[in-house]
Design a protein around this motif. Structure first.
Motif, PDB file in Angstrom:
ATOM      1  N   THR A  65      -2.933  -2.210 -13.348  1.00 39.62           N
ATOM      2  CA  THR A  65      -2.315  -1.509 -12.090  1.00 39.62           C
ATOM      3  C   THR A  65      -0.811  -2.363 -12.067  1.00 39.62           C
ATOM      4  O   THR A  65      -0.049  -1.975 -11.057  1.00 39.62           O
ATOM      5  CB  THR A  65      -3.017  -1.549 -10.690  1.00 39.62           C
ATOM      6  OG1 THR A  65      -3.549  -2.777 -10.569  1.00 39.62           O
ATOM      7  CG2 THR A  65      -4.154  -0.744 -10.940  1.00 39.62           C
ATOM      8  N   SER A  66      -0.501  -3.435 -13.054  1.00 38.62           N
ATOM      9  CA  SER A  66       0.781  -3.827 -12.906  1.00 38.62           C
ATOM     10  C   SER A  66       1.413  -4.077 -13.859  1.00 38.62           C
ATOM     11  O   SER A  66       2.402  -3.356 -14.382  1.00 38.62           O
ATOM     12  CB  SER A  66       0.527  -5.233 -12.028  1.00 38.62           C
ATOM     13  OG  SER A  66      -0.233  -6.082 -12.996  1.00 38.62           O
ATOM     14  N   ASP A 103       1.634   3.214  -2.338  1.00 33.13           N
ATOM     15  CA  ASP A 103       0.751   4.434  -3.178  1.00 33.13           C
ATOM     16  C   ASP A 103      -0.437   4.010  -3.529  1.00 33.13           C
ATOM     17  O   ASP A 103      -0.924   2.641  -3.342  1.00 33.13           O
ATOM     18  CB  ASP A 103       1.594   4.949  -4.040  1.00 33.13           C
ATOM     19  CG  ASP A 103       1.932   3.958  -5.161  1.00 33.13           C
ATOM     20  OD1 ASP A 103       1.211   3.048  -5.409  1.00 33.13           O
ATOM     21  OD2 ASP A 103       3.259   4.120  -5.666  1.00 33.13           O
ATOM     22  N   LEU A 104      -1.319   4.752  -4.240  1.00 25.62           N
ATOM     23  CA  LEU A 104      -2.780   4.459  -4.663  1.00 25.62           C
ATOM     24  C   LEU A 104      -2.724   3.224  -5.471  1.00 25.62           C
ATOM     25  O   LEU A 104      -3.191   2.470  -5.549  1.00 25.62           O
ATOM     26  CB  LEU A 104      -3.354   5.577  -5.325  1.00 25.62           C
ATOM     27  CG  LEU A 104      -4.728   5.548  -5.759  1.00 25.62           C
ATOM     28  CD1 LEU A 104      -5.574   4.920  -4.483  1.00 25.62           C
ATOM     29  CD2 LEU A 104      -5.332   6.691  -6.267  1.00 25.62           C
ATOM     30  N   ARG A 105      -1.616   3.319  -6.473  1.00 23.85           N
ATOM     31  CA  ARG A 105      -1.418   2.065  -7.632  1.00 23.85           C
ATOM     32  C   ARG A 105      -1.498   0.764  -6.969  1.00 23.85           C
ATOM     33  O   ARG A 105      -1.830  -0.060  -7.029  1.00 23.85           O
ATOM     34  CB  ARG A 105      -0.309   2.620  -8.475  1.00 23.85           C
ATOM     35  CG  ARG A 105      -0.290   1.329  -9.655  1.00 23.85           C
ATOM     36  CD  ARG A 105       0.877   1.400 -10.377  1.00 23.85           C
ATOM     37  NE  ARG A 105       2.044   1.200  -9.560  1.00 23.85           N
ATOM     38  CZ  ARG A 105       2.656   0.090  -9.238  1.00 23.85           C
ATOM     39  NH1 ARG A 105       2.009  -1.039  -9.574  1.00 23.85           N
ATOM     40  NH2 ARG A 105       3.690  -0.104  -8.398  1.00 23.85           N
ATOM     41  N   THR A 106      -0.371   0.709  -5.911  1.00 24.45           N
ATOM     42  CA  THR A 106      -0.039  -0.391  -5.444  1.00 24.45           C
ATOM     43  C   THR A 106      -1.110  -0.830  -4.445  1.00 24.45           C
ATOM     44  O   THR A 106      -1.558  -2.090  -4.426  1.00 24.45           O
ATOM     45  CB  THR A 106       1.406  -0.412  -4.652  1.00 24.45           C
ATOM     46  OG1 THR A 106       1.198   0.636  -3.724  1.00 24.45           O
ATOM     47  CG2 THR A 106       2.616  -0.231  -5.434  1.00 24.45           C
ATOM     48  N   THR A 163      -4.612  -0.231  -4.739  1.00 31.88           N
ATOM     49  CA  THR A 163      -5.364  -0.721  -5.616  1.00 31.88           C
ATOM     50  C   THR A 163      -5.247  -2.034  -6.314  1.00 31.88           C
ATOM     51  O   THR A 163      -6.135  -3.042  -6.302  1.00 31.88           O
ATOM     52  CB  THR A 163      -5.539   0.158  -6.996  1.00 31.88           C
ATOM     53  OG1 THR A 163      -5.876   1.490  -6.377  1.00 31.88           O
ATOM     54  CG2 THR A 163      -6.620  -0.038  -7.796  1.00 31.88           C
ATOM     55  N   HIS A 164      -3.719  -2.474  -6.590  1.00 37.01           N
ATOM     56  CA  HIS A 164      -3.533  -3.527  -7.246  1.00 37.01           C
ATOM     57  C   HIS A 164      -3.425  -4.660  -6.236  1.00 37.01           C
ATOM     58  O   HIS A 164      -4.023  -5.744  -6.561  1.00 37.01           O
ATOM     59  CB  HIS A 164      -1.867  -3.324  -7.556  1.00 37.01           C
ATOM     60  CG  HIS A 164      -1.352  -4.624  -8.125  1.00 37.01           C
ATOM     61  ND1 HIS A 164      -1.677  -5.379  -9.655  1.00 37.01           N
ATOM     62  CD2 HIS A 164      -0.456  -5.590  -7.498  1.00 37.01           C
ATOM     63  CE1 HIS A 164      -0.940  -6.368  -9.616  1.00 37.01           C
ATOM     64  NE2 HIS A 164      -0.593  -6.649  -8.596  1.00 37.01           N
ATOM     65  N   THR A 211       6.519   2.150 -17.719  1.00 39.20           N
ATOM     66  CA  THR A 211       7.455   2.898 -16.886  1.00 39.20           C
ATOM     67  C   THR A 211       8.908   2.138 -17.321  1.00 39.20           C
ATOM     68  O   THR A 211       9.994   3.041 -17.301  1.00 39.20           O
ATOM     69  CB  THR A 211       7.038   2.415 -15.216  1.00 39.20           C
ATOM     70  OG1 THR A 211       5.798   2.817 -15.010  1.00 39.20           O
ATOM     71  CG2 THR A 211       8.136   3.134 -14.394  1.00 39.20           C
ATOM     72  N   TRP A 262       1.250  -0.597 -16.219  1.00 44.84           N
ATOM     73  CA  TRP A 262       2.203   0.140 -15.459  1.00 44.84           C
ATOM     74  C   TRP A 262       3.672  -0.116 -15.577  1.00 44.84           C
ATOM     75  O   TRP A 262       4.492   0.739 -15.903  1.00 44.84           O
ATOM     76  CB  TRP A 262       1.920   0.228 -14.037  1.00 44.84           C
ATOM     77  CG  TRP A 262       2.839   1.118 -13.294  1.00 44.84           C
ATOM     78  CD1 TRP A 262       2.881   2.373 -12.877  1.00 44.84           C
ATOM     79  CD2 TRP A 262       4.038   0.394 -12.589  1.00 44.84           C
ATOM     80  NE1 TRP A 262       3.766   2.749 -12.350  1.00 44.84           N
ATOM     81  CE2 TRP A 262       4.676   1.888 -12.130  1.00 44.84           C
ATOM     82  CE3 TRP A 262       4.462  -0.590 -12.375  1.00 44.84           C
ATOM     83  CZ2 TRP A 262       5.788   1.379 -11.089  1.00 44.84           C
ATOM     84  CZ3 TRP A 262       5.570  -0.808 -11.554  1.00 44.84           C
ATOM     85  CH2 TRP A 262       6.451   0.094 -11.192  1.00 44.84           C
ATOM     86  N   TYR A 263       3.880  -1.343 -15.625  1.00 46.38           N
ATOM     87  CA  TYR A 263       5.291  -1.797 -16.087  1.00 46.38           C
ATOM     88  C   TYR A 263       5.747  -1.692 -17.177  1.00 46.38           C
ATOM     89  O   TYR A 263       7.175  -0.949 -17.356  1.00 46.38           O
ATOM     90  CB  TYR A 263       5.739  -3.377 -15.426  1.00 46.38           C
ATOM     91  CG  TYR A 263       6.987  -3.810 -15.596  1.00 46.38           C
ATOM     92  CD1 TYR A 263       7.748  -3.841 -14.727  1.00 46.38           C
ATOM     93  CD2 TYR A 263       7.304  -4.570 -16.907  1.00 46.38           C
ATOM     94  CE1 TYR A 263       8.979  -4.430 -14.696  1.00 46.38           C
ATOM     95  CE2 TYR A 263       8.623  -4.995 -17.006  1.00 46.38           C
ATOM     96  CZ  TYR A 263       9.499  -4.712 -16.012  1.00 46.38           C
ATOM     97  OH  TYR A 263      10.788  -5.349 -16.052  1.00 46.38           O
ATOM     98  N   ASP A 293       0.954  -1.176  -0.018  1.00 46.71           N
ATOM     99  CA  ASP A 293      -0.075   0.101   0.086  1.00 46.71           C
ATOM    100  C   ASP A 293       0.959   1.100   0.072  1.00 46.71           C
ATOM    101  O   ASP A 293       0.490   2.267   0.661  1.00 46.71           O
ATOM    102  CB  ASP A 293      -0.990  -0.159   1.296  1.00 46.71           C
ATOM    103  CG  ASP A 293      -0.131   0.058   2.500  1.00 46.71           C
ATOM    104  OD1 ASP A 293       1.115  -0.283   2.386  1.00 46.71           O
ATOM    105  OD2 ASP A 293      -0.976  -0.071   3.507  1.00 46.71           O
TER     106      ASP A 293
END
Length: 183
Positions: free
Chosen positions: A170-171, A119-122, A124-125, A178, A174-175, A117
């Motif tokens: 979200t994974s 950040d919001l992305r992790t 949410t994931h 990034t 995103w990867y 947790d």
């Protein structure tokens, strides 16, 4: 003697599948939160990192989930006149493969990383990852129940699909955006 009135066929109850699905979701979240992450991960030869393994397995699961969606639409006659006899077989096998691809990803996430947790992305994931396995359990337990309303399986399947796409967004996506698409 008056004949007995016909009794309507009882509707299958979704209570047990929903409760089991909720229990799976919560159990995975609690385990991920309480388990001390090991940092030791699943790795496969040919990939640059355990993270790359996860995003490619997750992407494979997402691709098979799209096959699931299309084959379900074909089975239910929602693709115009396109409703091949093999749609049901394609649906079952693409679902099996998609699920099998998610298992090593979940093992890695829960065992090596825990419930994140940062950040919001992790967050949410992590939440969607736990929810995916709960929703999947609910759908699998509802499948063999006779007497389900016609909307139940499409809704459960839609929830499983939507949650898995959220996990992928979200994974893996995103990867890729990034770090790039390399292995």
């Amino acid at each position: 003697m008056i004949p007995p009135l016909p009794v309507a066929a009882p509707r299958a109850s979704l209570l047990v599948p929903l409760l089991v699905g909720a229990a799976v979701t919560v159990a995975m979240g609690v385990y991920g939160r309480l388990h001390t992450p090991t940092g030791i991960a699943v790795n496969v030869a040919g990939f640059s990192s355990p993270q790359a393994v996860k995003v490619w397995l997750g992407s494979g699961a997402a691709a098979f989930a799209v096959v699931q969606l299309l084959s379900a639409l074909a089975m239910w006659g929602r693709l115009g006149g396109f409703s091949p006899s093999w749609a049901g077989t394609a649906h079952r096998w693409s679902g099996r493969i998609a699920f099998l691809l998610t298992v090593p990803v979940a093992v890695h996430c829960l065992y090596a990383l825990g419930f994140a947790d940062h950040d919001l992305r992790t967050l949410t994931h992590s939440l969607l990852g736990c929810l995916f396995f709960g929703a999947f359990s609910t759908k699998m337990l509802a499948l063999p129940r006779p007497g389900l309303a016609g909307w139940v399986l499409p809704v459960l399947g839609g929830v499983v699909f939507t949650v898995l796409m959220g996990v992928w967004l979200t994974s893996s996506l995103w990867y890729f955006t990034t770090f790039g698409v390399g292995t």
